[in-house]
Design a protein around this motif. Sequence first.
Motif: not given
Lengths: 60, 321
Positions: B101-129
């Motif tokens: 998706p990023i090389p083809t321009g469908k998703v912008k790098p900043g969007e992928a970064l925000a998406f990845g960080l959000t999911l990483a945070g949610f997954s770790v916190v939810t697993l911990g809780l």
Amino acid sequence: MTLDIVMNKKSQDDGIVLTEAQKRARRSRSIAIALALGALVILFYIVTLVKGPIVLVRPI
Amino acid sequence: MSLIGEAAELRTGLPGAGDLRLAEPSLATVGDYLALLKPRVMSLVVFTALTGLAVAPGHMHPMIGFTALLCIAVGAGAAGALNMWYDADIDARMTRTARRPIPTGKVKPGEALAFGLTLAGFSVVTLGLLVNILAAALLAFTIFFYVVIYSMWLKRSTPQNIVIGGAAGAFPPMIGWAAATGSLSLEPVLLFLIIFFWTPPHFWALSLYRTEDYARANIPMLPVVAGDPATRQQILRYTLILVPLGVSPWLLGYAGLVYGLTAIVAGALMLVLAWQVFCERRPAERACRNLFAFSILYLFVLFAVLLVEQGWGGLIGRLLA
């Protein structure tokens, strides 16, 4: 002046006008986010029921 | 000046700011975001984590088990999205990854970064809780290891990139075990070691017939740096370590006869294919393709048999009783 007119004017000033394709993509993303957040709420609710009172016991 | 305008102006002053372009409207669909999660890698992660979770001793409520697997899957997907964000330049130069998706321009790098960080945070916190702290800590470390240690550091700097970086893919059974028991022992470490020593023959077999691709992207994969014959030798060496490790859960009494026999037969086939790779010379690549394909089956069969034989108190034993 209504809020819509103010927002439209501001949008034109900023030079950002979404195309139909962009609006559709945004809508599908918004629905996906809503579904994901809803699923998260349900998940926390069910796990709280499953765990019962022990959910409050969190030794480090 | 609007807040968006100020934010955009601030970003233009930052290194790599041109990549973010968050103010531009996006055409990315939900499918593009799902592609960022590397669904095929995620499925293998979920499967190995499920095995670790199921063979662990003790009882676990199915809902807690499902929650653990969901968090591990989302955490793995987050790591995949962050990897695609960081490696977008490499992906654009490689045939295998140019349609992401990023090389083809469908998703912008900043969007992928925000998406990845959000999911990483949610997954770790939810697993911990909802499950336990040890599993959450291991998941956080796995994401960190894959993104920072492997993607940002090792991948572009050493031919040992996938040897050390392979640890990230080997952690899921340990996370599954930790989710079920709240602790670790030798059994999940053995599962970790099997995947750890499986990774180099698997990826080097692929890189042998994609050498030009990796060279074009300036990635120091072993065939690019050390050459073709040295890589084939290394594949054989790692397979010689992998095969006894694959049998070890049975030898140490953690698995039954069905697993032991499966591991011996599959290991023998793996060795034969590694030997064929060792004997083969460029431009021939059939043996490399065969080993790459079979290595996926090898890992799947080993973990599937362990899952059925030992999972949930021993499914096979219960069915035969």
